[in-house]
Design a protein around this motif. Structure first.
Motif, PDB file in Angstrom:
ATOM      1  N   ALA A   1       0.844  -1.205   0.000  1.00 32.49           N
ATOM      2  CA  ALA A   1       0.000   0.000   0.000  1.00 32.49           C
ATOM      3  C   ALA A   1       0.874   1.248   0.000  1.00 32.49           C
ATOM      4  CB  ALA A   1      -0.930   0.003   1.214  1.00 32.49           C
ATOM      5  N   TYR A   2       1.915   1.248   0.823  1.00 32.36           N
ATOM      6  CA  TYR A   2       2.825   2.388   0.869  1.00 32.36           C
ATOM      7  C   TYR A   2       3.482   2.602  -0.500  1.00 32.36           C
ATOM      8  CZ  TYR A   2       6.419   5.597   2.482  1.00 32.36           C
ATOM      9  OH  TYR A   2       7.219   6.699   2.637  1.00 32.36           O
ATOM     10  N   ALA A   3       3.912   1.515  -1.131  1.00 27.31           N
ATOM     11  CA  ALA A   3       4.540   1.610  -2.450  1.00 27.31           C
ATOM     12  C   ALA A   3       3.554   2.151  -3.489  1.00 27.31           C
ATOM     13  CB  ALA A   3       5.086   0.253  -2.887  1.00 27.31           C
ATOM     14  N   ALA A   4       2.303   1.725  -3.411  1.00 29.01           N
ATOM     15  CA  ALA A   4       1.292   2.204  -4.355  1.00 29.01           C
ATOM     16  C   ALA A   4       1.050   3.698  -4.177  1.00 29.01           C
ATOM     17  CB  ALA A   4      -0.009   1.421  -4.171  1.00 29.01           C
ATOM     18  N   LEU A   5       0.954   4.156  -2.941  1.00 28.29           N
ATOM     19  CA  LEU A   5       0.751   5.576  -2.678  1.00 28.29           C
ATOM     20  C   LEU A   5       1.964   6.391  -3.125  1.00 28.29           C
ATOM     21  CD1 LEU A   5      -1.004   5.293   0.789  1.00 28.29           C
ATOM     22  CD2 LEU A   5      -2.051   6.050  -1.354  1.00 28.29           C
ATOM     23  N   THR A   6       3.142   5.866  -2.899  1.00 32.27           N
ATOM     24  CA  THR A   6       4.369   6.530  -3.329  1.00 32.27           C
ATOM     25  C   THR A   6       4.420   6.617  -4.853  1.00 32.27           C
ATOM     26  OG1 THR A   6       5.539   5.813  -1.348  1.00 32.27           O
ATOM     27  CG2 THR A   6       6.900   6.438  -3.228  1.00 32.27           C
ATOM     28  N   SER A   7       4.035   5.548  -5.530  1.00 31.12           N
ATOM     29  CA  SER A   7       4.006   5.541  -6.984  1.00 31.12           C
ATOM     30  C   SER A   7       3.015   6.568  -7.519  1.00 31.12           C
ATOM     31  CB  SER A   7       3.644   4.143  -7.483  1.00 31.12           C
ATOM     32  OG  SER A   7       3.590   4.118  -8.886  1.00 31.12           O
ATOM     33  N   LEU A   8       1.863   6.668  -6.897  1.00 34.48           N
ATOM     34  CA  LEU A   8       0.865   7.656  -7.297  1.00 34.48           C
ATOM     35  C   LEU A   8       1.398   9.073  -7.081  1.00 34.48           C
ATOM     36  CD1 LEU A   8      -1.977   7.927  -8.420  1.00 34.48           C
ATOM     37  CD2 LEU A   8      -2.848   7.745  -6.090  1.00 34.48           C
ATOM     38  N   SER A   9       2.099   9.287  -5.976  1.00 32.64           N
ATOM     39  CA  SER A   9       2.708  10.583  -5.702  1.00 32.64           C
ATOM     40  C   SER A   9       3.743  10.939  -6.772  1.00 32.64           C
ATOM     41  CB  SER A   9       3.351  10.567  -4.316  1.00 32.64           C
ATOM     42  OG  SER A   9       3.921  11.812  -4.021  1.00 32.64           O
ATOM     43  N   GLN A  10       4.527   9.976  -7.189  1.00 33.66           N
ATOM     44  CA  GLN A  10       5.529  10.210  -8.232  1.00 33.66           C
ATOM     45  C   GLN A  10       4.858  10.533  -9.566  1.00 33.66           C
ATOM     46  OE1 GLN A  10       7.707   6.544  -7.832  1.00 33.66           O
ATOM     47  NE2 GLN A  10       9.011   7.346  -6.201  1.00 33.66           N
ATOM     48  N   ALA A  11       3.727   9.897  -9.846  1.00 33.60           N
ATOM     49  CA  ALA A  11       2.991  10.184 -11.081  1.00 33.60           C
ATOM     50  C   ALA A  11       2.483  11.622 -11.079  1.00 33.60           C
ATOM     51  CB  ALA A  11       1.835   9.200 -11.247  1.00 33.60           C
ATOM     52  N   VAL A  12       1.973  12.080  -9.943  1.00 33.70           N
ATOM     53  CA  VAL A  12       1.510  13.467  -9.835  1.00 33.70           C
ATOM     54  C   VAL A  12       2.690  14.418 -10.008  1.00 33.70           C
ATOM     55  CG1 VAL A  12       0.535  15.199  -8.266  1.00 33.70           C
ATOM     56  CG2 VAL A  12      -0.541  12.949  -8.459  1.00 33.70           C
TER      57      VAL A  12
ATOM     58  N   LEU B   1       2.170  19.446 -13.570  1.00 31.83           N
ATOM     59  CA  LEU B   1       1.561  20.480 -12.721  1.00 31.83           C
ATOM     60  C   LEU B   1       2.658  21.185 -11.931  1.00 31.83           C
ATOM     61  CD1 LEU B   1      -1.588  18.719 -11.195  1.00 31.83           C
ATOM     62  CD2 LEU B   1      -1.562  20.582 -12.866  1.00 31.83           C
ATOM     63  N   GLU B   2       2.448  22.470 -11.669  1.00 30.14           N
ATOM     64  CA  GLU B   2       3.402  23.231 -10.876  1.00 30.14           C
ATOM     65  C   GLU B   2       3.504  22.616  -9.481  1.00 30.14           C
ATOM     66  OE1 GLU B   2       0.622  24.269 -12.405  1.00 30.14           O
ATOM     67  OE2 GLU B   2       0.783  26.353 -13.056  1.00 30.14           O
ATOM     68  N   HIS B   3       4.725  22.331  -9.055  1.00 29.60           N
ATOM     69  CA  HIS B   3       4.919  21.679  -7.761  1.00 29.60           C
ATOM     70  C   HIS B   3       4.427  22.546  -6.603  1.00 29.60           C
ATOM     71  CE1 HIS B   3       8.197  18.872  -9.603  1.00 29.60           C
ATOM     72  NE2 HIS B   3       6.980  18.587 -10.005  1.00 29.60           N
ATOM     73  N   ASP B   4       4.613  23.868  -6.700  1.00 30.52           N
ATOM     74  CA  ASP B   4       4.142  24.732  -5.618  1.00 30.52           C
ATOM     75  C   ASP B   4       2.620  24.714  -5.526  1.00 30.52           C
ATOM     76  OD1 ASP B   4       3.950  26.148  -8.047  1.00 30.52           O
ATOM     77  OD2 ASP B   4       4.388  28.078  -7.114  1.00 30.52           O
ATOM     78  N   LEU B   5       1.945  24.656  -6.650  1.00 30.30           N
ATOM     79  CA  LEU B   5       0.486  24.566  -6.665  1.00 30.30           C
ATOM     80  C   LEU B   5       0.022  23.262  -6.021  1.00 30.30           C
ATOM     81  CD1 LEU B   5      -2.252  25.745  -7.734  1.00 30.30           C
ATOM     82  CD2 LEU B   5      -1.862  24.308  -9.758  1.00 30.30           C
ATOM     83  N   VAL B   6       0.680  22.169  -6.361  1.00 30.62           N
ATOM     84  CA  VAL B   6       0.325  20.865  -5.788  1.00 30.62           C
ATOM     85  C   VAL B   6       0.523  20.880  -4.274  1.00 30.62           C
ATOM     86  CG1 VAL B   6       0.899  18.407  -5.744  1.00 30.62           C
ATOM     87  CG2 VAL B   6       0.741  19.606  -7.936  1.00 30.62           C
ATOM     88  N   GLU B   7       1.609  21.478  -3.806  1.00 35.67           N
ATOM     89  CA  GLU B   7       1.840  21.532  -2.357  1.00 35.67           C
ATOM     90  C   GLU B   7       0.775  22.377  -1.662  1.00 35.67           C
ATOM     91  OE1 GLU B   7       3.703  19.604  -0.561  1.00 35.67           O
ATOM     92  OE2 GLU B   7       4.547  18.717  -2.362  1.00 35.67           O
ATOM     93  N   MET B   8       0.363  23.476  -2.299  1.00 37.20           N
ATOM     94  CA  MET B   8      -0.684  24.297  -1.679  1.00 37.20           C
ATOM     95  C   MET B   8      -2.008  23.550  -1.601  1.00 37.20           C
ATOM     96  SD  MET B   8      -0.053  28.290  -2.704  1.00 37.20           S
ATOM     97  CE  MET B   8      -0.034  28.092  -4.479  1.00 37.20           C
ATOM     98  N   LEU B   9      -2.366  22.797  -2.626  1.00 40.77           N
ATOM     99  CA  LEU B   9      -3.631  22.072  -2.546  1.00 40.77           C
ATOM    100  C   LEU B   9      -3.544  20.928  -1.534  1.00 40.77           C
ATOM    101  CD1 LEU B   9      -3.937  19.102  -4.165  1.00 40.77           C
ATOM    102  CD2 LEU B   9      -3.597  20.591  -6.114  1.00 40.77           C
ATOM    103  N   LYS B  10      -2.384  20.296  -1.430  1.00 45.65           N
ATOM    104  CA  LYS B  10      -2.216  19.246  -0.417  1.00 45.65           C
ATOM    105  C   LYS B  10      -2.295  19.844   0.986  1.00 45.65           C
ATOM    106  CE  LYS B  10       0.518  16.013  -3.165  1.00 45.65           C
ATOM    107  NZ  LYS B  10       1.836  15.340  -3.271  1.00 45.65           N
ATOM    108  N   LEU B  11      -1.718  21.003   1.161  1.00 49.09           N
ATOM    109  CA  LEU B  11      -1.783  21.687   2.447  1.00 49.09           C
ATOM    110  C   LEU B  11      -3.219  22.070   2.777  1.00 49.09           C
ATOM    111  CD1 LEU B  11      -0.539  22.994   4.929  1.00 49.09           C
ATOM    112  CD2 LEU B  11       0.134  24.928   3.479  1.00 49.09           C
ATOM    113  N   ARG B  12      -3.938  22.611   1.807  1.00 47.09           N
ATOM    114  CA  ARG B  12      -5.320  23.042   2.064  1.00 47.09           C
ATOM    115  C   ARG B  12      -6.210  21.856   2.430  1.00 47.09           C
ATOM    116  NH1 ARG B  12      -8.471  25.080   4.747  1.00 47.09           N
ATOM    117  NH2 ARG B  12     -10.468  25.824   3.970  1.00 47.09           N
ATOM    118  N   ALA B  13      -6.108  20.755   1.715  1.00 46.05           N
ATOM    119  CA  ALA B  13      -6.904  19.572   2.051  1.00 46.05           C
ATOM    120  C   ALA B  13      -6.544  19.057   3.443  1.00 46.05           C
ATOM    121  CB  ALA B  13      -6.712  18.479   1.010  1.00 46.05           C
TER     122      ALA B  13
END
Length: 162
Positions: free
Chosen positions: A20-31, A36-48
């Protein structure tokens, strides 16, 4: 309210469910590789993570956003992004989409919501954005209930004594 202690640490979680950890890590790498702008992705992750009350993920994504150079004002005002007046139209669309998907059980996504975010993101970007929001909500639902200990950065130098 007393401070929480980890029920399971993130390191222990990784060992208990490595697939499960590997799958989540793989999905994170795909994102991360989506364009997508990395700063934008971090802001949306922070907001959620703020919405979901996940201390671990909130601190983790604050740390990541700071390393990427996201302006302090944006991090300080993220919780009130609608009123702040400092977020671009693209950032606002991403944050609105993040909130809609995070609160999806109580307020389903409408055609108007989709049209709003589609005006700022290509179909490929929107698919990646949606994946990023789904991923952080998954992590929030793991790290929050298991009370992963937030990754507090060590100060670069000792504070001056007053």
């Amino acid at each position: 309210m007393s401070p929480s202690t980890a029920r399971i640490s993130w390191q222990e979680y990784q060992k208990l469910v490595p697939a499960a950890y590997a799958a989540l890590t793989s999905l994170s790498q795909a994102v991360a590789a989506s364009g997508l702008e990395h700063d934008l992705v971090e802001m949306l992750k922070l907001r959620a993570s703020q919405i979901n009350g996940c201390a671990f993920c909130t601190q983790y994504h604050l740390n990541a956003a700071r390393k990427l150079g996201v302006p302090r004002e944006k991090l300080d005002l993220l919780i009130v992004w609608r009123e702040a007046g400092i977020f671009s139209a693209r950032e606002q669309a991403a944050l609105r989409w993040t909130e809609k998907l995070t609160f999806i059980a109580g307020d389903h996504v409408t055609d108007e919501d989709y049209s709003g975010v589609s005006a700022q993101f290509s179909p490929s970007e929107l698919a990646s954005l949606t994946t990023a929001v789904a991923l952080i909500n998954t992590w929030n639902r793991i790290a929050g209930p298991l009370q992963f200990t937030p990754p507090i950065p060590k100060p670069e130098r000792e504070p001056a004594h007053v």
